[in-house]
Design an enzyme around this catalytic site. Structure first.
Site, PDB file in Angstrom:
ATOM      1  N   ASP A  48      13.520 -68.229  59.713  1.00 51.94           N
ATOM      2  CA  ASP A  48      14.104 -67.385  58.672  1.00 51.94           C
ATOM      3  C   ASP A  48      13.143 -66.236  58.338  1.00 51.94           C
ATOM      4  OD1 ASP A  48      15.564 -66.455  56.488  1.00 51.94           O
ATOM      5  OD2 ASP A  48      16.034 -68.469  55.794  1.00 51.94           O
ATOM      6  N   ASP A  49      13.654 -65.034  58.345  1.00 55.53           N
ATOM      7  CA  ASP A  49      12.849 -63.866  57.936  1.00 55.53           C
ATOM      8  C   ASP A  49      11.565 -63.693  58.746  1.00 55.53           C
ATOM      9  OD1 ASP A  49      14.784 -63.556  56.018  1.00 55.53           O
ATOM     10  OD2 ASP A  49      13.466 -63.785  54.287  1.00 55.53           O
ATOM     11  N   ARG A  92      23.814 -66.046  60.720  1.00 54.56           N
ATOM     12  CA  ARG A  92      24.133 -67.431  61.089  1.00 54.56           C
ATOM     13  C   ARG A  92      25.585 -67.556  61.542  1.00 54.56           C
ATOM     14  NH1 ARG A  92      19.595 -70.251  58.483  1.00 54.56           N
ATOM     15  NH2 ARG A  92      18.382 -68.372  58.162  1.00 54.56           N
ATOM     16  N   LYS A 141      18.758 -74.925  56.800  1.00 52.38           N
ATOM     17  CA  LYS A 141      19.566 -74.089  55.903  1.00 52.38           C
ATOM     18  C   LYS A 141      20.900 -73.725  56.543  1.00 52.38           C
ATOM     19  CE  LYS A 141      19.155 -69.235  54.664  1.00 52.38           C
ATOM     20  NZ  LYS A 141      18.155 -68.212  54.312  1.00 52.38           N
ATOM     21  N   HIS A 143      23.981 -72.132  54.731  1.00 58.47           N
ATOM     22  CA  HIS A 143      24.335 -70.819  54.168  1.00 58.47           C
ATOM     23  C   HIS A 143      25.631 -70.223  54.712  1.00 58.47           C
ATOM     24  CE1 HIS A 143      22.251 -67.286  51.869  1.00 58.47           C
ATOM     25  NE2 HIS A 143      23.377 -67.714  51.325  1.00 58.47           N
ATOM     26  N   SER A 166      19.544 -70.490  50.778  1.00 62.16           N
ATOM     27  CA  SER A 166      18.101 -70.225  50.823  1.00 62.16           C
ATOM     28  C   SER A 166      17.356 -70.996  49.741  1.00 62.16           C
ATOM     29  CB  SER A 166      17.827 -68.739  50.625  1.00 62.16           C
ATOM     30  OG  SER A 166      18.514 -67.991  51.589  1.00 62.16           O
ATOM     31  N   HIS A 255      10.885 -67.720  55.133  1.00 60.95           N
ATOM     32  CA  HIS A 255      11.479 -67.173  53.910  1.00 60.95           C
ATOM     33  C   HIS A 255      10.608 -67.571  52.716  1.00 60.95           C
ATOM     34  CE1 HIS A 255      14.599 -66.364  50.929  1.00 60.95           C
ATOM     35  NE2 HIS A 255      15.450 -65.993  51.855  1.00 60.95           N
ATOM     36  N   ASP A 306      16.554 -65.142  62.354  1.00 62.63           N
ATOM     37  CA  ASP A 306      17.840 -64.711  61.790  1.00 62.63           C
ATOM     38  C   ASP A 306      17.851 -63.236  61.415  1.00 62.63           C
ATOM     39  OD1 ASP A 306      16.237 -64.897  59.473  1.00 62.63           O
ATOM     40  OD2 ASP A 306      17.906 -65.576  58.225  1.00 62.63           O
TER      41      ASP A 306
END
Ligand SMILES: *[C@@H]1O[C@H](CO)[C@@H](O)[C@H](O)[C@H]1NC(C)=O
Ligand SMILES: *[C@@H]1O[C@H](CO)[C@@H](O)[C@H](O)[C@H]1NC(C)=O
Ligand SMILES: *[C@@H]1O[C@H](CO)[C@@H](O)[C@H](O)[C@H]1NC(C)=O
Ligand SMILES: *[C@@H]1O[C@H](CO)[C@@H](O)[C@H](O)[C@H]1NC(C)=O
Ligand SMILES: *[C@@H]1O[C@H](CO)[C@@H](O)[C@H](O)[C@H]1NC(C)=O
Length: 537
Positions: A48-49, A92, A141, A143, A166, A255, A306
């Site tokens: 993530d991120d 996603r 996650k 989401h 998140s 994240h 992502d």
């Protein structure tokens, strides 16, 4: 109401799920015995991120990823690989459907109070692989909607352990370094709530196992260990029973909040981002070791991200590497997450499959997370869901080192920073990138680039200008050659989408759908199996 419904469905479904696990799946035993061909296993790890520059193998200013770097030397590293969107839910949704947000309906993020999620008539990769005889699990996650039928257990996944959105959405009792410091418990004083507007002081983040909330609030410091443990158990479980498996691990790393089992970054001089990166790297290393010891010859492991780093988080954001998007940052605003600058969607990507994917290979082919769906479907000898168009392509020949054919054009949608949700704001044609819309995302210094439409578009030649610093002069022959190709590619995709079967997501809200383990309790705190370690209010 909703919760009761969910619980009712759970008791019905629990028996179905349990049944599946203890009885030999007919499709599997049939395909497993087919001579010469055994359906491969898939492990998709989505960070993530994460920034393109966070991997040592991509950008050696960082040396925090020894396990990922080892995977790079044992597999293939992609240097022109893109996430399908620049923020969580759309990215996603595209990974799990092989379709852009304008088709699958997911064009921006879902919230804690979202009543819906990924439209129900979209078919997920889990659905297709499950139908093809796979055991499927998502760890991490989701989401893509948590209410009722949007929950992952109803979207093609046999097993789920994770958080519904998140981990900065909803308070926890173990606030991380960069978490809004809202009080986790009722009774805390107003003075302690001074940042209340930044957070959800009355909603504690839940941890689900299948349909049950097993911990609320989540203990973030033990999340990585739980994910690892359950991922390993799932791989062992499926392998021992001879099932092909699909394991989708959607990590909380990188994240914010950056939370570690060992809070070493509390020490002065520690780099919290680097420490978190090392924790993520170790986690990936453990999964890879498990694959090697359990199902080495027959498992494809694919690591990607992502979207790019969340620039406004400053030191708690990753590195875009050389993809600095200077045209944008010079005049203010971010060129990373939420944007269509390279830093927003060019993601670090590795693919590993012992004996199948060439070792220590670097691929410059332009690919996308959209390709994961058609590629896995093809490798599983399954069929794409009918009556819809896909934006991804089967790239298994590229993975095996037998082809250099990737996308000639790739489309980068707006992910909530500027313009209309989902709108194509930039596109690639070979090494060229055309921007029709720029700006709108917050940088570390707080500036938000002014939203600007470009007609004619800005066109950069990434081969000579990876920083996207200076667009081509519109008077040049080079610009005049690319412009009609870019414009036509845009018209073609918009026409293709207009004539496709597309879905519309319901983005409406209702506070009653907030996941809560005990609806009578003020802030949804519960004491179930896992929760010995958190402090009660
Ligand atoms: C989750 O569902 C799977 C089957 O889909 C089942 O085998 C497993 O026992 C369930 N786990 C829990 C903790 O309910
Ligand atoms: C991988 O390739 C690089 C350059 O192509 C080479 O320097 C390095 O020794 C190789 N590493 C391994 C482990 O084969
Ligand atoms: C792939 O699936 C088709 C039918 O969908 C089947 O005829 C064929 O035998 C399968 N191939 C392998 C290698 O299992
Ligand atoms: C849309 O779905 C219908 C059936 O519902 C099908 O006939 C048609 O071919 C589909 N369109 C596309 C572009 O796949
Ligand atoms: C999903 O349902 C909507 C509404 O019925 C329809 O318009 C759309 O074409 C469907 N999407 C797909 C992929 O079939």
């Amino acid at each position: 109401m909703e919760i009761l419904l969910l619980k009712g469905l759970f008791s019905v479904l629990a028996s179905c799920f349990l049944g599946l696990f203890y009885y030999q799946h007919p499709l599997v035993s049939a395909s497993g015995k087919r001579s010469g061909y055994k359906k491969p296993n898939f492990v998709i790890i989505l960070a993530d991120d994460i920034g393109w520059g966070d991997l040592g193998s991509n950008w050696n200013l960082r040396k925090d990823t020894p396990h990922l770097d080892k995977i790079a030397t044992e597999g293939m590293r992609f240097i022109d690989f893109h996430s399908a969107a620049s923020t969580c839910s759309p990215s996603r949704a595209s990974l799990l459907t092989g379709r852009l947000g304008l088709r699958n309906g997911v064009t921006h993020n879902f919230a804690v109070t979202s009543v819906a999620g990924l439209p129900l008539n979209e078919t997920t990769l889990g659905d297709v692989l499950k139908e093809a005889g796979y055991l499927t699990a998502v760890i991490g996650k989701w989401h893509l909607g948590h209410n009722g039928p949007y929950h992952p257990n109803f979207r093609g996944f046999d097993y789920y352990l994770g958080i519904p959105y998140s981990h900065d959405m909803g308070c926890t009792d173990t606030p991380g370094y960069n978490l809004p410091p809202c009080p986790a418990c009722p009774g805390h004083t107003a003075a302690m709530r001074k940042h209340q507007e930044d957070c959800y002081p009355e909603i504690a983040l839940p941890l689900f196992e299948n349909l049950t909330i097993v911990q609320q609030p989540v203990d973030l410091t033990s999340l990585a260990a739980k994910y690892t443990e359950k991922a390993i158990q799932f791989i062992q479980y499926a392998s021992q029973r001879g099932h092909p498996f699909f394991l989708y691990i959607a990590l909380a790393h990188m994240h914010v909040p950056l939370t570690l089992a060992e809070p070493t970054w509390d020490l002065p001089g520690q780099d919290p981002y680097g420490a978190n990166l090392r924790e993520m790297d170790a986690l990936v290393g453990r999964i890879k070791d498990e694959v090697d010891s359990t199902a080495k010859e027959n498992t494809l492991l694919w690591f990607t991200g992502d979207n790019g780093p969340w620039a406004e988080k400053c030191d708690y954001a990753g590195s875009v590497g050389p993809y600095t998007g200077r045209w944008q940052t010079r005049s203010g605003g971010s060129s990373a997450k939420q944007t269509t600058w390279e830093g927003g969607h060019r993601v670090p990507t590795l693919a590993y499959w012992a004996g199948k994917i060439p070792a220590n290979a670097t691929s410059p082919v332009m690919l996308s997370t959209l390709d994961i769906f058609p590629t896995l479907v093809s490798l599983a000898n399954a069929s794409l869901p009918p009556n819809r168009q896909f934006d991804g392509m089967d790239v298994s020949e590229v993975l095996f080192g037998r082809s250099n054919k990737g996308h000639q054009t790739l489309f980068h949608p707006n992910s909530g920073a500027a313009g209309k949700y989902g709108e194509i704001q930039a596109l690639r044609v070979d090494q060229y990138k055309a921007f029709y819309l720029t700006g709108g995302a917050k940088a570390c210094d707080g500036s938000i680039g002014k939203e600007r439409r470009h007609q004619p578009p800005l066109i950069f030649n990434l081969q000579h200008d990876i920083q996207e610093a200076a667009p081509l002069d519109i008077e040049t022959a080079e610009y005049r050659a690319v412009l009609p190709v870019a414009n036509k590619a845009l018209l073609d995709i918009l026409w293709n989408i207009a004539t496709d079967n597309v879905s519309t997501a319901d983005y409406s809200h209702d506070p009653a759908v907030t996941p809560c383990c005990n609806p009578r309790h003020l802030v949804c705190r519960c004491q179930l199996a896992y929760s010995n370690s958190f402090q009660r209010c």
